[in-house]
Scaffold this active site. Structure first.
Site, PDB file in Angstrom:
ATOM      1  N   GLU A  21     -35.561  -2.743  96.617  1.00  0.00           N
ATOM      2  CA  GLU A  21     -36.246  -1.602  97.236  1.00  0.00           C
ATOM      3  C   GLU A  21     -37.654  -1.952  97.716  1.00  0.00           C
ATOM      4  O   GLU A  21     -38.086  -1.492  98.774  1.00  0.00           O
ATOM      5  CB  GLU A  21     -36.314  -0.416  96.268  1.00  0.00           C
ATOM      6  CG  GLU A  21     -35.012   0.367  96.136  1.00  0.00           C
ATOM      7  CD  GLU A  21     -33.996  -0.282  95.212  1.00  0.00           C
ATOM      8  OE1 GLU A  21     -34.321  -1.311  94.570  1.00  0.00           O
ATOM      9  OE2 GLU A  21     -32.864   0.233  95.110  1.00  0.00           O
TER      10      GLU A  21
ATOM     11  N   HIS B  44     -30.399   9.191  88.336  1.00  0.00           N
ATOM     12  CA  HIS B  44     -29.815   9.384  89.675  1.00  0.00           C
ATOM     13  C   HIS B  44     -29.906  10.838  90.119  1.00  0.00           C
ATOM     14  O   HIS B  44     -29.141  11.267  90.972  1.00  0.00           O
ATOM     15  CB  HIS B  44     -28.339   8.963  89.701  1.00  0.00           C
ATOM     16  CG  HIS B  44     -28.110   7.493  89.590  1.00  0.00           C
ATOM     17  ND1 HIS B  44     -28.272   6.812  88.413  1.00  0.00           N
ATOM     18  CD2 HIS B  44     -27.731   6.560  90.508  1.00  0.00           C
ATOM     19  CE1 HIS B  44     -27.995   5.523  88.597  1.00  0.00           C
ATOM     20  NE2 HIS B  44     -27.670   5.347  89.863  1.00  0.00           N
TER      21      HIS B  44
END
Lengths: 346, 343
Positions: B69, B138
């Site tokens: 990321e 998540h």
């Protein structure tokens, strides 16, 4: 040290002048800081001049660099103007960043300087993005040769960082990504043997950071970071590969900073004999000797170059001193682009 | 795209299709626009949003990335600084934590640090919120973090039409924009205008349902829940105006004011935990600037100050549902009555 015969005297002299410019810029900056002209941090580049100058000598007008905490050398080597640099360090309106950045954030995209960086390793992924844009420019050049971005189709992105940054995740992620996409990026690690105050052997288990390239199946080259011509030779090779689409290279330049991590750090954590060894390996002193021995220039000519640097820096300091301070309300400007008047959204 | 204008006007798309349409139109409009993200190419994205884009635009423009990321966001930023606009996808906004240096220290500040001499025209698509048993790493709603960093624009698209119009504006915006998409909205349907230039400007809220007694502010997945609560409350004789800010930065103060001028009461809903959520900012704006308009204390209806649990019944307990939203509105109405009768 290598043969001087393959270079023009003008080129060789320019390398010398640039290194002296950086050295004296930094020495003066330290003085000016002690006199109160510079409110913020300084991380002097003294001792590492051959890396920035040798590497940037291998770059052309469509290349880009990202830099570090210790960024003044890279910016000067890339063509930064000492007037606007001192003005920025003095926090004046004529600074490269209009007094909003300071030493750690000097940038000028037109000169190919994407920016110094206050975060260790922060510039590395950004250079990968520059590499991606340059790779896209190669496509643009094929399909839309009139697009202005096609001009930079031969461009490479160079990211400077230190041995400390080679332990950051950003370094590894970036090497992997640039290798995977075969981007025109040169990763230049200036191994000055210390990550801030911590010696290399206490922050990693390897001596040669270039070996980390093998994890990403890219070339890892080592240059004598105190020999400007060696740096130039190695970075030129990496740049040629990048320009030809052969992907990135990791270049490790072995060097040393003469001073502490920042101005004010006395660097007493470094053994005296180590410091003495590296002071003897001073990149400017040795290169000066080489130029004289090779009869590239005379003592007088070198002195004239030195004096021209002093003159340029004298004028730059005067320019910075004369530059106005920003008005406090300018703090609200430049947060966003013109769509909201550029001002802070309150 | 050969449909008649009438058919286009009436066509209904899912939120995911609307996002894809915005990406397709903007990629056609600007041939230099690049997409980057994990599994966005061949797999078409975990939620199918980018399906077909690789085939349509090729691997040079739709870039599948490693799971990195920080490098992905830094790469999107670096390309943008050289004038190549990019849209990067963070597969779950929880993973933005791995890219915080590039988002917060680099992208947000580049323009400012350089005295306005650079800009970074790029978008980070952030897939956010709960999705039924997606648990603590998540499911988070982290939008308020980014609103606390000057230099970032923060968009929360709650309907298919908004998703398309706001994403197009975000892509054309010269600054870094974080574009939050809620997982549970991807299959929601709604009318979506067809035009390539059907943009919704950043900084304009929307009245999602007109009403006169109380302003109910909601965005992302809380918007459909707020609308259901408003419908139920209508049966009790309470007229709720549901107002969607659509973008948190810039925030449409004037739009909020207009609604409060009508209703004089404010309830704010968010999925994120209560503490330091964007609700608190809206409440502070209303209290500081619109106090004379208020007839009752402000009420927040928020997620609990807990990580997101796994069990569906626990997850549903943690985030506001229609009943809890309705209860918040009733409380504000009761407070108003009490203060009126007490005076």
């Amino acid at each position: 040290m290598q043969s001087l015969a393959s270079y023009t005297p003008a080129f060789l002299k320019e390398l010398y002048r640039k290194m002296v410019l950086i050295r004296r810029f930094e020495e003066r900056a330290a003085e000016l800081r002690s006199l109160g002209y510079i409110p913020g941090f300084l991380h002097p580049y003294i001792g590492q001049e051959a890396v920035a100058v040798g590497a940037c000598a291998a770059l052309g007008p469509h290349d880009y660099i990202t830099s570090t905490h210790r960024g003044h050398g890279h910016i000067l080597a890339r063509g930064g103007d000492p007037r606007y640099m001192y003005a920025e360090l003095f926090a004046r309106r004529d600074g490269y960043n209009r007094a909003k950045g300071g030493s750690l954030h000097i940038a000028n995209i037109e000169l190919g300087i994407i920016g110094a960086n206050g975060i260790v390793g922060g510039g590395i992924p950004i250079a990968v993005g520059a590499g991606l844009a340059l790779k896209q420019a190669r496509q643009i050049a094929v399909h839309h040769p009139d697009d202005p971005r096609a001009r930079r189709a031969d461009g490479v992105a160079v990211t400077f960082f230190g041995d400390g940054a080679s332990n950051q995740g950003a370094f590894h992620e970036s090497l992997n990504l640039a290798a995977l996409w075969r981007l025109p990026v040169i990763f230049i690690c200036e191994n000055n043997l210390y990550g801030e105050f911590t010696p290399q052997h206490k922050h990693q288990t390897i001596r040669d950071i270039a070996t980390r390239a093998s994890s990403y199946a890219i070339p890892g080259l080592i240059a004598d970071g105190n020999d400007v011509l060696d740096v130039y030779r190695v970075v030129s090779k990496a740049a040629e590969d990048a320009r030809k689409g052969r992907g990135p290279t990791l270049v490790e330049c072995k060097t040393y900073r003469h001073r502490g991590h920042y101005e004010g750090d006395m660097g007493q954590y470094r053994p005296a004999e180590e410091v003495a060894f590296w002071l003897e390996a001073d990149p400017i002193k040795n290169y000066r000797r080489l130029l004289l021995a090779g009869a590239i220039c005379t003592e007088d000519e070198l002195r004239a170059l030195d004096q021209a640097v002093e003159q340029e820096l004298e004028e730059a300091v005067a320019f910075a001193k004369a530059s106005p301070h920003p008005a406090p309300e300018e703090a609200l400007e430049d947060v966003f682009v013109e769509s909201y008047g550029g001002r802070a959204l309150l | 795209m050969t449909a008649t204008p009438k058919a286009e006007k009436e066509r209904r798309l899912t939120y995911a299709q609307a996002i894809r349409e915005a990406l397709v139109e903007e990629m056609e409009r600007d041939p230099s626009l690049l997409l980057l993200g994990e599994d966005i190419g061949e797999p078409g994205g975990v939620f199918g949003v980018t399906q077909g884009l690789l085939q349509r635009f090729g691997a040079e423009r739709v870039l599948d990335t490693p799971i990195s990321e920080e490098a992905v966001i830094g790469t999107a930023l670096g390309a943008a600084l050289l004038g190549v606009p990019t849209v990067a996808e963070i597969m779950f906004s929880d993973f933005a934590t791995l890219a915080m240096d590039q988002i917060v220290n680099q992208a947000a500040k580049f323009r400012y640090m350089t005295g306005g001499r650079t800009s970074a025209p790029f978008v980070i698509r952030m897939v956010t919120g709960t999705a039924g048993a997606t648990a603590a790493q998540h499911s988070q709603s982290l939008e308020a973090w980014f609103t606390a960093t000057p230099g970032l624009k923060v968009v929360t698209a709650s309907t298919p039409a908004d998703a398309k119009g706001l994403l197009k504006s975000a892509i054309r915006d010269p600054d870094p924009v974080l574009f939050f998409e809620h997982k549970l909205l991807y299959n929601s349907r709604g009318a979506v205008p067809a035009g390539v230039d059907s943009l919704i400007p950043l900084g304009e809220g929307r009245v999602a349902r007109e009403g006169s007694d109380v302003t109910l502010v909601a965005y992302l997945y809380m918007l459909p829940r707020a609308l259901k609560a408003a419908e139920a409350l209508a049966g009790e004789g309470i007229s709720v105006e549901v107002w969607d800010p659509r973008t948190l930065v810039p925030f449409d103060r004037a739009g909020l004011r207009r609604s409060l001028e009508k209703t004089g009461r404010l309830v704010i809903v968010q999925e994120a935990p209560r503490r330091n959520g964007f609700c608190a900012e809206i409440a502070a704006i209303a209290a500081e600037e619109f106090f004379p308009l208020l007839k009752a204390p402000i009420k927040r209806v928020c997620g609990t100050n807990t990580p997101m649990p796994y069990a569906p019944e626990l997850e549903q307990f943690v985030i506001p549902d229609e009943e809890r939203i309705a209860a918040g509105v009733r409380e504000v109405m009761r407070n108003a009555v009490r203060s009126a009768s007490g005076s």
